[in-house]
Design a protein around this motif. Structure first.
Motif, PDB file in Angstrom:
ATOM      1  N   VAL A  48       0.697   9.142  17.025  1.00 59.57           N
ATOM      2  CA  VAL A  48       0.677  10.417  16.313  1.00 59.57           C
ATOM      3  C   VAL A  48      -0.642  10.505  15.553  1.00 59.57           C
ATOM      4  CG1 VAL A  48       1.843  11.891  14.637  1.00 59.57           C
ATOM      5  CG2 VAL A  48       3.182  10.329  16.063  1.00 59.57           C
ATOM      6  N   ILE A  49      -1.398  11.571  15.798  1.00 57.07           N
ATOM      7  CA  ILE A  49      -2.678  11.787  15.114  1.00 57.07           C
ATOM      8  C   ILE A  49      -2.660  13.206  14.546  1.00 57.07           C
ATOM      9  CG2 ILE A  49      -5.185  11.903  15.347  1.00 57.07           C
ATOM     10  CD1 ILE A  49      -4.911  10.017  17.771  1.00 57.07           C
ATOM     11  N   PHE A  50      -2.935  13.311  13.241  1.00 53.10           N
ATOM     12  CA  PHE A  50      -2.964  14.627  12.602  1.00 53.10           C
ATOM     13  C   PHE A  50      -4.040  14.680  11.537  1.00 53.10           C
ATOM     14  CE2 PHE A  50      -1.883  17.441   9.119  1.00 53.10           C
ATOM     15  CZ  PHE A  50      -1.827  18.634   9.797  1.00 53.10           C
ATOM     16  N   PRO A  51      -4.867  15.726  11.561  1.00 52.01           N
ATOM     17  CA  PRO A  51      -4.990  16.724  12.617  1.00 52.01           C
ATOM     18  C   PRO A  51      -5.592  16.088  13.865  1.00 52.01           C
ATOM     19  CG  PRO A  51      -6.609  17.137  10.898  1.00 52.01           C
ATOM     20  CD  PRO A  51      -5.767  15.992  10.441  1.00 52.01           C
TER      21      PRO A  51
ATOM     22  N   SER B 157       0.795  -1.227   0.000  1.00 55.06           N
ATOM     23  CA  SER B 157       0.000   0.000   0.000  1.00 55.06           C
ATOM     24  C   SER B 157       0.833   1.286   0.000  1.00 55.06           C
ATOM     25  CB  SER B 157      -0.956   0.013   1.195  1.00 55.06           C
ATOM     26  OG  SER B 157      -0.220   0.026   2.405  1.00 55.06           O
ATOM     27  N   ASP B 158       1.959   1.319   0.709  1.00 57.14           N
ATOM     28  CA  ASP B 158       2.750   2.551   0.818  1.00 57.14           C
ATOM     29  C   ASP B 158       4.187   2.206   1.201  1.00 57.14           C
ATOM     30  OD1 ASP B 158       3.462   5.198   0.881  1.00 57.14           O
ATOM     31  OD2 ASP B 158       1.939   5.794   2.323  1.00 57.14           O
ATOM     32  N   PRO B 159       4.929   1.568   0.318  1.00 59.59           N
ATOM     33  CA  PRO B 159       6.267   1.083   0.673  1.00 59.59           C
ATOM     34  C   PRO B 159       7.311   2.178   0.882  1.00 59.59           C
ATOM     35  CG  PRO B 159       5.861   0.739  -1.654  1.00 59.59           C
ATOM     36  CD  PRO B 159       4.566   1.222  -1.048  1.00 59.59           C
TER      37      PRO B 159
ATOM     38  N   SER C  74      -1.754   5.087   8.813  1.00 52.53           N
ATOM     39  CA  SER C  74      -2.896   5.294   7.928  1.00 52.53           C
ATOM     40  C   SER C  74      -3.098   6.784   7.718  1.00 52.53           C
ATOM     41  CB  SER C  74      -4.172   4.657   8.495  1.00 52.53           C
ATOM     42  OG  SER C  74      -4.571   5.324   9.668  1.00 52.53           O
ATOM     43  N   LEU C  75      -3.673   7.124   6.580  1.00 53.19           N
ATOM     44  CA  LEU C  75      -3.928   8.523   6.235  1.00 53.19           C
ATOM     45  C   LEU C  75      -5.405   8.884   6.315  1.00 53.19           C
ATOM     46  CD1 LEU C  75      -1.624   8.894   3.102  1.00 53.19           C
ATOM     47  CD2 LEU C  75      -1.177   9.687   5.432  1.00 53.19           C
ATOM     48  N   TYR C  76      -6.269   7.871   6.292  1.00 53.72           N
ATOM     49  CA  TYR C  76      -7.704   8.128   6.179  1.00 53.72           C
ATOM     50  C   TYR C  76      -8.473   7.808   7.452  1.00 53.72           C
ATOM     51  CZ  TYR C  76      -7.066   8.486   1.138  1.00 53.72           C
ATOM     52  OH  TYR C  76      -6.670   8.878  -0.111  1.00 53.72           O
ATOM     53  N   ARG C  77      -9.512   8.591   7.645  1.00 60.99           N
ATOM     54  CA  ARG C  77     -10.542   8.267   8.627  1.00 60.99           C
ATOM     55  C   ARG C  77     -11.823   8.184   7.821  1.00 60.99           C
ATOM     56  NH1 ARG C  77     -12.255  11.751  13.888  1.00 60.99           N
ATOM     57  NH2 ARG C  77     -14.039  10.460  14.475  1.00 60.99           N
ATOM     58  N   GLY C  78     -12.234   7.011   7.517  1.00 55.91           N
ATOM     59  CA  GLY C  78     -13.352   6.823   6.593  1.00 55.91           C
ATOM     60  C   GLY C  78     -12.849   6.883   5.159  1.00 55.91           C
ATOM     61  N   ASP C  79     -13.759   6.988   4.222  1.00 55.71           N
ATOM     62  CA  ASP C  79     -13.391   6.962   2.810  1.00 55.71           C
ATOM     63  C   ASP C  79     -12.999   8.324   2.248  1.00 55.71           C
ATOM     64  OD1 ASP C  79     -13.857   4.251   2.682  1.00 55.71           O
ATOM     65  OD2 ASP C  79     -15.960   4.492   2.093  1.00 55.71           O
ATOM     66  N   THR C  80     -13.519   9.398   2.812  1.00 53.87           N
ATOM     67  CA  THR C  80     -13.306  10.713   2.206  1.00 53.87           C
ATOM     68  C   THR C  80     -12.680  11.737   3.147  1.00 53.87           C
ATOM     69  OG1 THR C  80     -15.529  11.416   2.828  1.00 53.87           O
ATOM     70  CG2 THR C  80     -15.265  10.380   0.649  1.00 53.87           C
ATOM     71  N   LEU C  81     -12.163  11.280   4.280  1.00 57.52           N
ATOM     72  CA  LEU C  81     -11.581  12.202   5.255  1.00 57.52           C
ATOM     73  C   LEU C  81     -10.132  11.829   5.552  1.00 57.52           C
ATOM     74  CD1 LEU C  81     -14.541  12.333   7.803  1.00 57.52           C
ATOM     75  CD2 LEU C  81     -13.978  14.038   6.064  1.00 57.52           C
ATOM     76  N   PHE C  82      -9.266  12.835   5.574  1.00 58.38           N
ATOM     77  CA  PHE C  82      -7.878  12.630   5.969  1.00 58.38           C
ATOM     78  C   PHE C  82      -7.738  12.846   7.468  1.00 58.38           C
ATOM     79  CE2 PHE C  82      -6.586  14.263   1.583  1.00 58.38           C
ATOM     80  CZ  PHE C  82      -6.254  13.001   1.110  1.00 58.38           C
ATOM     81  N   GLN C  83      -7.147  11.890   8.135  1.00 54.44           N
ATOM     82  CA  GLN C  83      -6.683  12.041   9.512  1.00 54.44           C
ATOM     83  C   GLN C  83      -5.610  10.984   9.715  1.00 54.44           C
ATOM     84  OE1 GLN C  83      -9.305  11.441  12.972  1.00 54.44           O
ATOM     85  NE2 GLN C  83      -8.318  13.239  13.889  1.00 54.44           N
ATOM     86  N   GLY C  84      -4.359  11.439   9.671  1.00 52.64           N
ATOM     87  CA  GLY C  84      -3.239  10.515   9.795  1.00 52.64           C
ATOM     88  C   GLY C  84      -3.124   9.948  11.191  1.00 52.64           C
TER      89      GLY C  84
ATOM     90  N   PHE D  31      -1.052  15.856   1.777  1.00 53.15           N
ATOM     91  CA  PHE D  31      -1.397  15.503   3.150  1.00 53.15           C
ATOM     92  C   PHE D  31      -0.402  14.486   3.700  1.00 53.15           C
ATOM     93  CE2 PHE D  31      -3.434  12.868   6.340  1.00 53.15           C
ATOM     94  CZ  PHE D  31      -3.804  13.839   7.264  1.00 53.15           C
ATOM     95  N   ARG D  32      -0.051  13.494   2.897  1.00 57.50           N
ATOM     96  CA  ARG D  32       0.896  12.458   3.308  1.00 57.50           C
ATOM     97  C   ARG D  32       2.242  13.080   3.667  1.00 57.50           C
ATOM     98  NH1 ARG D  32       4.720   9.668   0.720  1.00 57.50           N
ATOM     99  NH2 ARG D  32       5.060   7.480   1.243  1.00 57.50           N
ATOM    100  N   ARG D  33       2.737  13.981   2.805  1.00 58.22           N
ATOM    101  CA  ARG D  33       4.020  14.654   3.051  1.00 58.22           C
ATOM    102  C   ARG D  33       3.966  15.444   4.365  1.00 58.22           C
ATOM    103  NH1 ARG D  33       5.141  18.434  -1.524  1.00 58.22           N
ATOM    104  NH2 ARG D  33       3.650  17.073  -2.011  1.00 58.22           N
TER     105      ARG D  33
END
Length: 170
Positions: free
Chosen positions: A128-131, A26-28, A92-102, A146-148
Motif C-alpha cells: 500500500v502506497i499513499f499517495p 515508534s508507533d505502537p 512508514s509515513l515518510y519519504r525522506g525527512d520532510t515528505l509524507f508518503q505512506g 496524514f497517519r489517520r
C-alpha cells in the motif's frame, strides 16, 4: 464488485492485528487503529458480518498475552468462528525527512475455527502506497491527519475483500 471472500456472512469474526516489534517504540497504536477501522468498515458495509469488538479482543489478549500461541487460540478465546489475521510487515509515513508518503507491506490470512483453524483465504495484498504518485510536503498536512488518512486507506483496501464495493470510489 462482489467480495473476493464472502465466507464471513453470519459468522462471528475477530480481527487480530499484532504489533510488530519494529513499531513497538515508534508507533505502537497503528495496529490497534487499523484493526478497529477494518471492523468498522465490515460492520458498515458487510451483510450479516458480526465483528467482535476490538476492546473484547484486546482485553482477552491483555489477560492471556503470555500464553498466546497463534490466531486460532485468540479466536477461540473470544468465541470467534473466523479470525482475520493482519500482519503488518512494514509501515512508514515518510519519504525522506520532510515528505509524507505512506508505505505498508501487509499479509492478511483468514482462519476458519470450525475447521480446526484451516486457512481459508490468503490474498496477495500489494504494497500500500499513499499517495501513489508523489509524496506530500509535511508542511501541508499534520502527521496525525496524514497517519489517520493512510490507516483509513489501508483498512479500506483490506476490508473490501469481504463486502461488495465500487472499485472506482476512494
Amino acid at each position: 464488485v462482489p467480495p473476493p471472500c464472502n465466507i464471513l456472512e453470519e459468522r462471528r469474526v475477530a480481527i487480530v492485528c499484532p504489533i510488530p516489534e519494529s513499531l513497538l517504540l515508534s508507533d505502537p497504536d497503528v495496529t490497534e487503529e487499523l484493526s478497529m477501522r477494518i471492523g468498522q468498515l465490515m460492520r458498515e458495509h458487510g451483510k450479516e458480518i458480526s465483528v467482535i469488538s476490538h476492546d473484547e479482543v484486546s482485553k482477552w489478549l491483555d489477560e492471556n498475552q503470555s500464553n498466546v500461541q497463534d490466531y486460532k487460540e485468540i479466536g477461540e478465546g473470544v468465541g470467534a468462528d473466523i479470525v482475520v489475521g493482519v500482519d503488518l510487515r512494514s509501515f512508514s509515513l515518510y519519504r525522506g525527512d520532510t515528505l509524507f508518503q505512506g508505505r505498508a507491506d501487509i499479509r492478511m490470512t483468514v482462519y476458519d475455527l470450525a475447521n480446526e483453524g484451516e486457512v481459508i483465504y490468503q490474498p496477495d495484498v500489494p504494497e500500500v502506497i499513499f499517495p501513489p504518485n508523489a509524496p506530500i510536503d509535511s508542511n501541508v498536512n499534520s502527521k496525525r491527519a496524514f497517519r489517520r488518512q493512510f490507516i483509513g486507506i489501508m483498512a479500506k483496501q483490506l476490508a473490501e475483500h469481504f463486502y461488495a464495493h465500487d472499485p472506482t470510489t476512494n
